[in-house]
Design an enzyme around this catalytic site. Structure first.
Site, PDB file in Angstrom:
ATOM      1  N   SER A  11       0.835  -1.197   0.000  1.00 35.56           N
ATOM      2  CA  SER A  11       0.000   0.000   0.000  1.00 35.56           C
ATOM      3  C   SER A  11       0.872   1.249   0.000  1.00 35.56           C
ATOM      4  O   SER A  11       2.037   1.205   0.387  1.00 35.56           O
ATOM      5  CB  SER A  11      -0.900   0.008   1.240  1.00 35.56           C
ATOM      6  N   HIS A  12       0.274   2.346  -0.384  1.00 32.62           N
ATOM      7  CA  HIS A  12       0.959   3.640  -0.299  1.00 32.62           C
ATOM      8  C   HIS A  12       0.996   4.143   1.146  1.00 32.62           C
ATOM      9  O   HIS A  12       1.701   5.097   1.449  1.00 32.62           O
ATOM     10  CB  HIS A  12       0.260   4.659  -1.188  1.00 32.62           C
ATOM     11  N   SER A  13       0.249   3.508   2.003  1.00 31.56           N
ATOM     12  CA  SER A  13       0.168   3.905   3.407  1.00 31.56           C
ATOM     13  C   SER A  13       0.589   2.739   4.301  1.00 31.56           C
ATOM     14  O   SER A  13       0.025   1.645   4.206  1.00 31.56           O
ATOM     15  CB  SER A  13      -1.269   4.320   3.748  1.00 31.56           C
TER      16      SER A  13
END
Length: 124
Positions: A11-13
């Site tokens: 994920s980007h997070s």
């Protein structure tokens, strides 16, 4: 002990990746699951090095990969080309795909059946 099939969440997070990992562990305690999110400096985004490490540290030889956005997918595709592990990638929603796959791996469902099920939730 090496596990045959596992899951990597990209994920980007970091928080999103960790949260999905926590959710799917509830139904798949025996499945090798690793997760990665964010950039090297802790911001929103992806890091090739971090993504590569998530795959290399996963105990499985065959890994279902789930991602949230474009650069996460690009990192996975690059790793597919250089890794000795088989990386299985479907364009499905990250949470739903990972959860369904984890539950089925926990039940020792055949990969043929898992793949068929993933194809039914592909975003077109």
């Amino acid at each position: 002990m090496t596990k045959k099939y596992g899951i990597v969440i990209v994920s980007h997070s970091a928080d999103v990746a960790y949260g999905i990992h926590q959710l799917i562990q509830e139904v798949a305690r025996d499945v090798a699951i690793t997760h990665v999110g964010g950039t090297d400096d802790g911001k929103i985004g992806t890091s090739f090095e971090k993504v590569s490490t998530a795959f290399e540290t996963n105990e499985a030889d065959h890994i279902y990969a789930f991602y949230d956005l474009g650069s996460a997918k690009m990192n996975i595709e690059t790793i597919q080309e250089i890794s000795d592990k088989e990386i299985i990638l479907f364009d499905v929603p990250i949470l739903e795909g990972a959860y369904i796959t984890a539950a089925q791996l926990q039940m020792d469902e055949s990969t043929q059946k898992i793949n068929e099920n993933l194809k039914t939730i592909i975003i077109k």
